[in-house]
Scaffold this motif. Sequence first.
Motif, PDB file in Angstrom:
ATOM      1  N   VAL A  59      36.129 -10.486  84.386  1.00 45.03           N
ATOM      2  CA  VAL A  59      35.265  -9.690  85.267  1.00 45.03           C
ATOM      3  C   VAL A  59      36.141  -9.197  86.411  1.00 45.03           C
ATOM      4  N   HIS A  60      36.503  -7.905  86.360  1.00 43.68           N
ATOM      5  CA  HIS A  60      37.434  -7.371  87.342  1.00 43.68           C
ATOM      6  C   HIS A  60      36.743  -6.541  88.422  1.00 43.68           C
ATOM      7  N   TYR A  61      35.537  -6.090  88.135  1.00 43.47           N
ATOM      8  CA  TYR A  61      34.772  -5.293  89.090  1.00 43.47           C
ATOM      9  C   TYR A  61      33.297  -5.533  88.791  1.00 43.47           C
ATOM     10  N   CYS A  62      32.521  -5.841  89.819  1.00 47.63           N
ATOM     11  CA  CYS A  62      31.085  -6.039  89.648  1.00 47.63           C
ATOM     12  C   CYS A  62      30.398  -5.502  90.898  1.00 47.63           C
ATOM     13  N   CYS A  63      29.462  -4.595  90.703  1.00 45.85           N
ATOM     14  CA  CYS A  63      28.791  -3.990  91.855  1.00 45.85           C
ATOM     15  C   CYS A  63      27.300  -3.847  91.581  1.00 45.85           C
ATOM     16  N   VAL A  64      26.562  -3.618  92.652  1.00 44.57           N
ATOM     17  CA  VAL A  64      25.137  -3.340  92.556  1.00 44.57           C
ATOM     18  C   VAL A  64      24.861  -2.053  93.332  1.00 44.57           C
ATOM     19  N   ASN A  65      24.008  -1.207  92.783  1.00 42.83           N
ATOM     20  CA  ASN A  65      23.596   0.015  93.474  1.00 42.83           C
ATOM     21  C   ASN A  65      22.576  -0.377  94.541  1.00 42.83           C
ATOM     22  N   MET A  66      22.845  -0.044  95.795  1.00 44.44           N
ATOM     23  CA  MET A  66      21.975  -0.463  96.892  1.00 44.44           C
ATOM     24  C   MET A  66      20.597   0.190  96.842  1.00 44.44           C
ATOM     25  N   THR A  67      20.466   1.315  96.170  1.00 46.17           N
ATOM     26  CA  THR A  67      19.169   1.986  96.079  1.00 46.17           C
ATOM     27  C   THR A  67      18.325   1.435  94.940  1.00 46.17           C
ATOM     28  N   THR A  68      18.948   1.244  93.784  1.00 45.11           N
ATOM     29  CA  THR A  68      18.175   0.878  92.593  1.00 45.11           C
ATOM     30  C   THR A  68      18.205  -0.610  92.261  1.00 45.11           C
ATOM     31  N   GLY A  69      19.233  -1.311  92.723  1.00 42.92           N
ATOM     32  CA  GLY A  69      19.383  -2.714  92.380  1.00 42.92           C
ATOM     33  C   GLY A  69      20.023  -2.933  91.023  1.00 42.92           C
ATOM     34  N   TYR A  70      20.487  -1.866  90.374  1.00 47.92           N
ATOM     35  CA  TYR A  70      21.134  -2.009  89.076  1.00 47.92           C
ATOM     36  C   TYR A  70      22.571  -2.495  89.253  1.00 47.92           C
ATOM     37  N   CYS A  71      23.001  -3.352  88.334  1.00 47.68           N
ATOM     38  CA  CYS A  71      24.322  -3.970  88.380  1.00 47.68           C
ATOM     39  C   CYS A  71      25.221  -3.375  87.298  1.00 47.68           C
ATOM     40  N   HIS A  72      26.506  -3.238  87.621  1.00 46.72           N
ATOM     41  CA  HIS A  72      27.514  -2.772  86.668  1.00 46.72           C
ATOM     42  C   HIS A  72      28.728  -3.684  86.802  1.00 46.72           C
ATOM     43  N   TRP A  73      29.298  -4.101  85.686  1.00 47.56           N
ATOM     44  CA  TRP A  73      30.548  -4.850  85.726  1.00 47.56           C
ATOM     45  C   TRP A  73      31.454  -4.377  84.615  1.00 47.56           C
ATOM     46  N   THR A  74      32.746  -4.599  84.789  1.00 47.26           N
ATOM     47  CA  THR A  74      33.704  -4.154  83.789  1.00 47.26           C
ATOM     48  C   THR A  74      34.905  -5.085  83.737  1.00 47.26           C
ATOM     49  N   ALA A  75      35.540  -5.090  82.586  1.00 53.10           N
ATOM     50  CA  ALA A  75      36.774  -5.837  82.364  1.00 53.10           C
ATOM     51  C   ALA A  75      37.989  -4.894  82.356  1.00 53.10           C
ATOM     52  N   TRP A  76      37.767  -3.577  82.544  1.00 52.61           N
ATOM     53  CA  TRP A  76      38.827  -2.564  82.573  1.00 52.61           C
ATOM     54  C   TRP A  76      39.670  -2.570  81.301  1.00 52.61           C
ATOM     55  N   ARG A  77      38.995  -2.669  80.162  1.00 54.32           N
ATOM     56  CA  ARG A  77      39.673  -2.605  78.868  1.00 54.32           C
ATOM     57  C   ARG A  77      38.864  -1.704  77.958  1.00 54.32           C
ATOM     58  N   ASP A  78      39.381  -1.521  76.746  1.00 64.29           N
ATOM     59  CA  ASP A  78      38.654  -0.727  75.757  1.00 64.29           C
ATOM     60  C   ASP A  78      37.314  -1.365  75.412  1.00 64.29           C
ATOM     61  N   THR A  79      37.200  -2.665  75.578  1.00 63.34           N
ATOM     62  CA  THR A  79      35.966  -3.369  75.233  1.00 63.34           C
ATOM     63  C   THR A  79      35.127  -3.638  76.485  1.00 63.34           C
ATOM     64  N   ASP A  80      35.083  -2.658  77.361  1.00 63.80           N
ATOM     65  CA  ASP A  80      34.332  -2.814  78.605  1.00 63.80           C
ATOM     66  C   ASP A  80      32.895  -3.201  78.349  1.00 63.80           C
ATOM     67  N   SER A  81      32.335  -3.903  79.295  1.00 66.55           N
ATOM     68  CA  SER A  81      30.942  -4.304  79.194  1.00 66.55           C
ATOM     69  C   SER A  81      30.180  -3.811  80.417  1.00 66.55           C
ATOM     70  N   ASN A  82      29.013  -3.302  80.195  1.00 65.43           N
ATOM     71  CA  ASN A  82      28.138  -2.879  81.274  1.00 65.43           C
ATOM     72  C   ASN A  82      26.885  -3.737  81.233  1.00 65.43           C
ATOM     73  N   ASN A  83      26.422  -4.130  82.387  1.00 64.15           N
ATOM     74  CA  ASN A  83      25.206  -4.925  82.467  1.00 64.15           C
ATOM     75  C   ASN A  83      24.270  -4.213  83.435  1.00 64.15           C
ATOM     76  N   LEU A  84      23.476  -3.312  82.945  1.00 69.41           N
ATOM     77  CA  LEU A  84      22.553  -2.568  83.801  1.00 69.41           C
ATOM     78  C   LEU A  84      21.197  -3.257  83.742  1.00 69.41           C
ATOM     79  N   VAL A  85      20.991  -4.112  84.691  1.00 68.20           N
ATOM     80  CA  VAL A  85      19.772  -4.917  84.731  1.00 68.20           C
ATOM     81  C   VAL A  85      19.030  -4.629  86.020  1.00 68.20           C
TER      82      VAL A  85
END
Length: 144
Positions: A59-85
């Motif tokens: 987990v190299h970057y993890c953020c939350v949108n202050m307006t919506t509360g949605y979260c995004h994270w990434t491993a900065w690789r071809d197999t990136d993962s997004n967690n929009l919850v």
Amino acid sequence: GKHWATFTRSSSLVINQTVGVIRPLPGWEKRGILSFNPGSDVCCPDLHQGRTDRWEGNVHYCCVNMTTGYCHWTAWRDTDSNNLVGHSDYDEDCLTLGMSLDLDEGTLSLYQNRRLCTLKDGLAGEYCWIAGFFQGGDVSVQRG
């Protein structure tokens, strides 16, 4: 260790303000880049090349949108993962968010007057707090 930050924005009308954690990126200030999105697929290969021995886990970057509360994270690789919850009890008009980075437990948690949720687990190694802006705005960061 355990780390805390409070993020305060001046207006709930500004969209696409994000806050969270990111790996330290030594030397990026020398690249002359005016702006970049650390969650963008375009930047991922360059960001991942900056890997140091102090980065642990994927987990190299993890953020939350202050307006919506949605979260995004990434491993900065071809197999990136997004967690929009989305969080049903997230208050979109709240101007202040708290974040707790607990490296003993490997979690990043979100607070609005109380603990809302764990945004991501599996965090390990070294991180910095980050605030991002797509179309302007301002956010203050208070550690402690």
